[in-house]
Design a protein around this motif. Structure first.
Motif, short mmCIF file in Angstrom:
data_model
loop_
_atom_site.label_atom_id
_atom_site.label_comp_id
_atom_site.label_asym_id
_atom_site.label_seq_id
_atom_site.Cartn_x
_atom_site.Cartn_y
_atom_site.Cartn_z
N PHE A 135 51.18 48.13 -33.71
CA PHE A 135 50.54 47.76 -34.77
C PHE A 135 48.91 48.04 -34.56
N CYS A 136 48.59 48.80 -33.44
CA CYS A 136 47.15 48.82 -33.17
C CYS A 136 46.70 49.93 -34.37
N THR A 137 45.43 49.43 -34.82
CA THR A 137 44.78 50.20 -35.90
C THR A 137 45.70 50.09 -37.47
N ASP A 138 46.81 49.20 -37.50
CA ASP A 138 47.80 49.34 -38.75
C ASP A 138 48.14 47.99 -38.79
N VAL A 139 47.37 46.94 -38.83
CA VAL A 139 47.65 45.52 -38.69
C VAL A 139 48.49 45.05 -40.09
N GLN A 140 48.23 45.81 -41.13
CA GLN A 140 48.67 45.37 -42.44
C GLN A 140 50.32 45.53 -42.55
N ASP A 141 50.79 46.71 -41.70
CA ASP A 141 52.20 46.91 -41.18
C ASP A 141 52.80 45.74 -40.56
N MET A 142 51.88 45.15 -39.50
CA MET A 142 52.35 43.91 -38.95
C MET A 142 52.71 42.86 -40.06
N PHE A 143 51.88 42.70 -40.78
CA PHE A 143 52.16 41.50 -42.05
C PHE A 143 53.21 42.00 -42.71
N VAL A 144 53.46 42.93 -42.88
CA VAL A 144 54.78 43.58 -43.68
C VAL A 144 56.02 43.25 -42.95
N LEU A 145 55.96 43.51 -41.70
CA LEU A 145 57.21 43.23 -40.67
C LEU A 145 57.15 41.61 -40.82
N ALA A 146 56.26 40.86 -40.62
CA ALA A 146 56.53 39.65 -40.62
C ALA A 146 57.07 39.11 -41.81
N PHE A 147 56.66 39.48 -43.06
CA PHE A 147 57.29 39.22 -44.54
C PHE A 147 58.68 39.56 -44.39
N GLU A 148 59.06 40.79 -43.83
CA GLU A 148 60.55 41.10 -43.72
C GLU A 148 61.29 39.97 -42.77
N GLY B 163 46.96 39.34 -47.53
CA GLY B 163 45.96 38.26 -48.00
C GLY B 163 46.31 37.02 -47.64
N ALA B 164 47.75 36.56 -47.95
CA ALA B 164 48.10 35.15 -47.68
C ALA B 164 47.96 34.88 -46.05
N PHE B 165 48.37 35.96 -45.21
CA PHE B 165 48.25 35.59 -43.95
C PHE B 165 47.01 35.36 -43.47
N SER B 166 45.74 36.05 -44.28
CA SER B 166 44.48 35.85 -43.90
C SER B 166 43.74 34.54 -44.29
N THR B 167 44.59 33.76 -45.18
CA THR B 167 44.13 32.59 -45.53
C THR B 167 44.14 31.39 -44.12
N LEU B 168 44.77 31.90 -43.02
CA LEU B 168 45.26 30.91 -41.81
C LEU B 168 43.76 31.17 -41.04
N SER B 169 43.63 30.30 -40.16
CA SER B 169 42.56 30.30 -38.95
C SER B 169 43.37 31.51 -38.01
N ALA C 298 49.66 32.43 -33.67
CA ALA C 298 50.80 31.67 -33.23
C ALA C 298 52.11 31.89 -34.11
N ILE C 299 51.81 32.04 -35.54
CA ILE C 299 52.84 32.27 -36.56
C ILE C 299 53.30 33.77 -36.20
N LEU C 300 52.43 34.65 -36.27
CA LEU C 300 53.06 35.94 -35.95
C LEU C 300 53.93 36.06 -34.75
N ARG C 301 53.31 35.52 -33.62
CA ARG C 301 53.95 35.78 -32.12
C ARG C 301 55.35 34.91 -32.51
N TYR D 107 65.04 46.41 -36.27
CA TYR D 107 66.45 45.79 -36.28
C TYR D 107 66.17 44.25 -36.39
N ILE D 108 66.06 43.65 -37.27
CA ILE D 108 65.83 42.14 -37.51
C ILE D 108 67.12 41.20 -37.41
#
Length: 162
Positions: free
Chosen positions: A122-135, A77-83, A89-92, A17-18
């Motif tokens: 998101f342990c062992t499923d980091v890609q879904d964390m990026f998907v949530l961040a996109f949402e 891929g977009a998120f991985s371009t950052l340090s 910090a952005i994800l937090r 719920y966002i």
């Protein structure tokens, strides 16, 4: 009240719920998210070719109106371009600091997403964390990207055809 309205999003096996971020926090984050824009758009270019830019406001007319399943690799891929530090910090900021995201628990209740709960989810499923961040980005900035798409859609459409 817009800030209290939650958007329900399913990511993987979890329901989130966002709620929108406060306006000033969203504005503050927009500068940091600009660093994601170029790699995200270049990764989404093949998907954006299918967007109908001619009907502003119609479903599928905005840059963020892409199928999340198709976009997941480009998002990661977009998120991985950052340090690593900048990415963390952005994800937090997007997922935890605002206290604006809740996850549905096994008993059907919703629990505010904390850092510990995020790590467990998101342990062992980091890609879904990026998907949530996109949402979360979609929830907070979709209007901006719809307007951007209406202005630059023909250009992006031309670029994706070359």
């Amino acid at each position: 009240m817009k800030q209290q309205d939650a958007r329900i999003v399913k990511v993987g096996e979890n329901t989130f719920y966002i709620r929108p971020l406060p306006a000033l926090r969203a504005a503050n984050l927009s500068g940091e998210l600009a660093a994601l824009a170029v790699p995200l758009l270049s990764g989404l270019a093949p998907i954006l070719a299918a967007v109908d830019w001619k009907e502003e406001g119609a479903a599928g007319s905005g840059l963020l109106d892409v199928d999340i399943t198709d976009a997941a690799p480009a998002i990661a891929g977009a998120f991985s371009t950052l340090s690593g530090d900048k990415l963390e910090a952005i994800l937090r900021h997007l997922l935890v600091t605002g206290g604006n995201i809740a996850i549905e628990t096994e008993d059907g209740s919703a629990k505010v997403l904390s850092e510990d709960l995020l790590n467990e989810t998101f342990c062992t499923d980091v890609q879904d964390m990026f998907v949530l961040a996109f949402e979360v980005i979609r929830t907070n900035y979709n209007g901006f990207f719809k307007k951007l798409g209406a202005r630059f859609g023909p250009l992006i459409e031309a670029m994706t055809k070359t």
